[in-house]
Design a protein around this motif. Structure first.
Motif, PDB file in Angstrom:
ATOM      1  N   VAL A  71     147.557  90.791  41.184  1.00 59.19           N
ATOM      2  CA  VAL A  71     148.327  91.460  40.121  1.00 59.19           C
ATOM      3  C   VAL A  71     148.037  92.944  39.986  1.00 59.19           C
ATOM      4  CG1 VAL A  71     148.884  89.484  38.689  1.00 59.19           C
ATOM      5  CG2 VAL A  71     146.665  90.595  38.419  1.00 59.19           C
ATOM      6  N   ASN A  72     146.813  93.349  40.270  1.00 58.48           N
ATOM      7  CA  ASN A  72     146.501  94.787  40.284  1.00 58.48           C
ATOM      8  C   ASN A  72     145.178  95.018  41.004  1.00 58.48           C
ATOM      9  OD1 ASN A  72     144.327  94.584  38.236  1.00 58.48           O
ATOM     10  ND2 ASN A  72     146.013  94.221  36.805  1.00 58.48           N
ATOM     11  N   GLY A  73     144.862  96.265  41.217  1.00 55.53           N
ATOM     12  CA  GLY A  73     143.657  96.597  41.977  1.00 55.53           C
ATOM     13  C   GLY A  73     142.382  96.196  41.256  1.00 55.53           C
ATOM     14  N   SER A  98     134.075 108.038  39.478  1.00 52.98           N
ATOM     15  CA  SER A  98     135.173 107.162  39.897  1.00 52.98           C
ATOM     16  C   SER A  98     136.056 106.885  38.705  1.00 52.98           C
ATOM     17  CB  SER A  98     134.625 105.841  40.460  1.00 52.98           C
ATOM     18  OG  SER A  98     135.682 105.023  40.940  1.00 52.98           O
ATOM     19  N   PHE A  99     137.189 106.273  38.984  1.00 50.03           N
ATOM     20  CA  PHE A  99     138.036 105.784  37.909  1.00 50.03           C
ATOM     21  C   PHE A  99     137.331 104.581  37.275  1.00 50.03           C
ATOM     22  CE2 PHE A  99     141.750 103.011  36.683  1.00 50.03           C
ATOM     23  CZ  PHE A  99     142.108 103.750  35.571  1.00 50.03           C
ATOM     24  N   VAL A 100     137.541 104.392  35.987  1.00 50.53           N
ATOM     25  CA  VAL A 100     136.779 103.408  35.218  1.00 50.53           C
ATOM     26  C   VAL A 100     136.911 101.975  35.740  1.00 50.53           C
ATOM     27  CG1 VAL A 100     138.588 102.946  33.488  1.00 50.53           C
ATOM     28  CG2 VAL A 100     136.176 102.767  32.840  1.00 50.53           C
ATOM     29  N   ALA A 188     141.297 101.695  46.600  1.00 48.61           N
ATOM     30  CA  ALA A 188     142.480 101.775  45.733  1.00 48.61           C
ATOM     31  C   ALA A 188     143.265 103.068  45.957  1.00 48.61           C
ATOM     32  CB  ALA A 188     142.067 101.663  44.267  1.00 48.61           C
ATOM     33  N   GLU A 189     142.535 104.141  46.312  1.00 51.73           N
ATOM     34  CA  GLU A 189     143.183 105.455  46.427  1.00 51.73           C
ATOM     35  C   GLU A 189     143.411 105.861  47.872  1.00 51.73           C
ATOM     36  OE1 GLU A 189     140.785 108.166  44.094  1.00 51.73           O
ATOM     37  OE2 GLU A 189     141.104 106.982  42.268  1.00 51.73           O
ATOM     38  N   SER A 190     143.025 104.998  48.820  1.00 49.46           N
ATOM     39  CA  SER A 190     142.967 105.481  50.202  1.00 49.46           C
ATOM     40  C   SER A 190     143.847 104.713  51.185  1.00 49.46           C
ATOM     41  CB  SER A 190     141.508 105.508  50.683  1.00 49.46           C
ATOM     42  OG  SER A 190     140.963 104.213  50.705  1.00 49.46           O
ATOM     43  N   ASN A 214     150.972 105.167  39.866  1.00 49.03           N
ATOM     44  CA  ASN A 214     150.647 106.529  40.311  1.00 49.03           C
ATOM     45  C   ASN A 214     150.039 106.565  41.709  1.00 49.03           C
ATOM     46  OD1 ASN A 214     148.169 105.411  39.820  1.00 49.03           O
ATOM     47  ND2 ASN A 214     147.345 107.155  38.712  1.00 49.03           N
ATOM     48  N   LYS A 215     149.931 105.417  42.378  1.00 50.69           N
ATOM     49  CA  LYS A 215     149.315 105.415  43.702  1.00 50.69           C
ATOM     50  C   LYS A 215     150.337 105.808  44.783  1.00 50.69           C
ATOM     51  CE  LYS A 215     145.082 104.094  42.596  1.00 50.69           C
ATOM     52  NZ  LYS A 215     144.958 103.723  41.193  1.00 50.69           N
ATOM     53  N   ILE A 216     149.874 105.932  46.017  1.00 53.39           N
ATOM     54  CA  ILE A 216     150.743 106.464  47.074  1.00 53.39           C
ATOM     55  C   ILE A 216     151.912 105.525  47.350  1.00 53.39           C
ATOM     56  CG2 ILE A 216     149.330 105.507  48.977  1.00 53.39           C
ATOM     57  CD1 ILE A 216     149.955 108.230  50.457  1.00 53.39           C
TER      58      ILE A 216
HETATM   59  C1  LIG Z   1     143.790 102.792  40.608  1.00 55.91           C
HETATM   60  C2  LIG Z   1     142.377 102.457  40.833  1.00 55.91           C
HETATM   61  C3  LIG Z   1     141.863 101.165  40.634  1.00 55.91           C
HETATM   62  C4  LIG Z   1     142.575 100.066  39.940  1.00 55.91           C
HETATM   63  O1  LIG Z   1     143.803  99.751  40.344  1.00 55.91           O
HETATM   64  P1  LIG Z   1     144.881  99.143  39.320  1.00 55.91           P
HETATM   65  O2  LIG Z   1     145.902  98.600  40.245  1.00 55.91           O
HETATM   66  O3  LIG Z   1     145.364 100.254  38.464  1.00 55.91           O
HETATM   67  O4  LIG Z   1     144.208  98.051  38.529  1.00 55.91           O
HETATM   68  C5  LIG Z   1     140.548 100.909  40.976  1.00 55.91           C
HETATM   69  N1  LIG Z   1     139.758 101.871  41.454  1.00 55.91           N
HETATM   70  C6  LIG Z   1     140.201 103.121  41.627  1.00 55.91           C
HETATM   71  C7  LIG Z   1     139.252 104.137  42.154  1.00 55.91           C
HETATM   72  C8  LIG Z   1     141.508 103.473  41.312  1.00 55.91           C
HETATM   73  O5  LIG Z   1     141.914 104.748  41.466  1.00 55.91           O
END
Ligand SMILES: *Cc1c(COP(=O)(O)O)cnc(C)c1O
Length: 380
Positions: A71-73, A98-100, A188-190, A214-216
C-alpha cells in the motif's frame, strides 16, 4: 533582491508565472487506459493483473528476483524489517538524516532506531560511522550482534539513498557482513539510481521503494518490496495479505498478518508510470545538467552524482554557505511562488525520537543547515 537570477532561471526552466512545486507528477502515458481497464474488469482491489505486472516490472527494473506490491513505502519498510528477522526490543541502525518514515517503520515493529551519521558526499548512511559504532558497542554472539551497552540485539541496518544519490554501498556491505547484520535498503527515493551499474535496492537482503505522489513514479500511494530471496518473498506476500493460508472457501490465518497489499487500481498507475521511467530519468537529467551550469555562475553548489554512481535526480538540491544564506534562499524563492524546502530535521530532534542513541552527527548537522531542495519535476 537576493537570488533574483535564480528565481528567473527556475521560472524560465518551467515556463510559467504560476506557482512552481517541488515535484509534480505527470500522466502522459497509458495511465487513463490502464485505470479504465481495472474498472471494466471490476478487479480494483488487491487481486488483479496489474498487481502481478507491477511486481514483475519492478523486479526487472531493480534487478532482483521477486517483488511484493504494497500500500505504501512505509508499510513496505515495516514488513521488510520483519522479514529481516527484527523482533520487539531489538535495535536497528539507521541515519538521523532521513524522512520520518524510516524511523517510524522501525518503531512500528517495537524496535529502537540507532541514529548514526551520514557521509558528507552522499548524504547517506556513513559506513565509517557504522563501523565506529559497532567497534565501540558491538558484541558478536552466536545469535548475531548485540549492543553490549544496552544488551539489545542489533537486528538490521537501514541505509537510505537521500534524494536518489546512492550511498557508499561497497563499504557498508563490508561492514554489515563483518558484523553479520542484514541490510534493508530504504530505496524509497532512488528508483532509477545505480551504484557501479547495479540498481539501488538490490544490494541489501531486502529493498523498499515508494510510489507516493511526490516520488519519481507515482500510483497515488503505493510501495514495493524487492528481494532475491524466494522464501522471504513468499513470507512477504503472506504477511501483507492477512497471513491467509490458501483454501477454497475457509478463513484460515496462521499468524498476525497485515492488509498491506496494493490495490489493482493503484497498480495500474504503477505500470503506466514505469513504462515512462526512462524518459522521466532523461528529462530530469537534462534539468540537472542545466542547473549545474547555472548555479556555477552563481557560486552556489549544486549537488551532482558521484563517480561510479548514476543518480535519478529525484529531488535536486543546492548547498548554501551557512544557515543564514539557506534561510534567505528559502525566503526569497518561496516568496516568489517557487517552492523550495530545507532537508529534513534530524530525527532525534523530533519528540518521539529524542531518547534514542545518536553519534556525533558532524555531517548530518552540517547538511541540515545548508541543503535545500529546488523544483525538480519532469517537464512537459
Ligand atoms: C517517501 C519515503 C518513504 C515512505 O514512502 P510512502 O510511500 O510515502 O509511505 C520512506 N522513506 C523515505 C526516505 C521516503 O522518502
Amino acid at each position: 533582491m537576493a537570488f533574483q537570477e535564480t528565481i528567473q532561471f527556475i521560472r524560465d526552466k518551467f515556463s510559467t508565472k504560476e506557482f512552481i512545486p517541488l515535484h509534480a507528477p505527470v500522466f502522459n502515458g497509458n495511465e487513463r487506459k490502464y485505470v479504465m481497464d481495472t474498472l471494466d474488469s471490476t478487479f480494483v482491489s488487491s487481486v488483479g493483473a496489474f498487481v502481478d505486472l507491477s511486481e514483475k516490472m519492478m523486479a526487472d527494473i531493480s534487478q532482483t528476483k521477486k517483488a511484493v506490491a504494497v500500500v505504501n513505502g512505509t508499510a513496505g519498510l515495516q514488513i521488510a524489517l520483519q522479514l529481516a528477522g527484527l523482533q520487539r526490543g531489538d535495535e536497528v541502525i539507521t541515519q538521523a538524516l532521513s524522512f520520518v518514515a524510516t524511523a517510524n517503520a522501525i518503531h512500528y515493529n517495537g524496535a529502537e532506531p540507532v541514529f548514526l551519521d551520514v557521509d558528507y558526499d552522499t548524504m547517506g548512511l556513513s559506513p565509517k560511522a557504522v563501523s565506529d559504532f559497532l567497534e565501540e558497542f558491538g558484541e558478536r554472539r552466536e545469535k548475531g550482534t548485540y549492543n553490549k551497552r544496552t544488551g539489545r540485539k542489533i537486528s538490521a541496518c537501514v541505509p537510505m539513498h537521500t534524494f536518489g544519490f546512492p550511498l557508499h554501498l561497497d563499504d557498508l556491505l563490508k561492514v554489515c557482513k563483518d558484523w553479520n547484520i542484514p541490510i534493508v535498503e530504504d530505496a524509497a527515493e532512488s528508483l532509477g539510481s545505480y551504484y557501479k551499474g547495479k540498481h539501488t535496492g538490490s544490494f541489501g537482503q531486502i529493498g523498499v521503494f515508494s510510489f507516493n505522489g511526490n516520488k519519481i513514479v507515482t500510483s497515488g500511494g503505493g510501495g514495493m518490496i524487492v528481494t532475491n530471496d524466494e522464501d522471504l518473498w513468499k513470507l512477504g506476500k503472506h504477511l501483507t495479505t492477512t497471513a491467509k493460508v490458501p483454501h477454497p472457501y475457509e478463513y484460515v490465518h496462521d499468524q498476525i498478518g497485515y492488509n498491506f497489499r496494493m490495490p489493482n487500481l493503484n497498480a495500474a498507475l504503477v505500470c503506466a508510470q514505469l513504462e515512462q521511467l526512462q524518459s522521466f530519468l532523461a528529462n530530469k537529467r537534462q534539468l540537472a545538467a542545466d542547473y549545474a551550469v547555472f548555479f556555477k555562475t552563481q557560486g552556489i553548489t549544486f549537488r551532482k552524482e558521484l563517480e561510479n554512481t548514476q543518480a535519478n535526480y529525484w529531488l535536486m538540491c543546492v548547498e548554501l554557505e551557512n544557515l543564514e544564506e539557506r534561510n534567505s534562499f528559502l525566503k526569497a524563492t518561496n516568496n516568489s511562488k517557487i517552492m523550495t524546502r530545507p532537508i529534513w530535521q534530524l530525527m532525534y530532534r523530533l519528540p518521539m525520537y529524542q531518547h534514542c542513541f545518536k553519534d556525533g552527527q558532524k555531517n548530518a548537522g552540517y547538511l541540515e543547515e545548508r541543503i535545500v531542495n529546488i523544483p525538480s519535476s519532469v517537464r512537459n
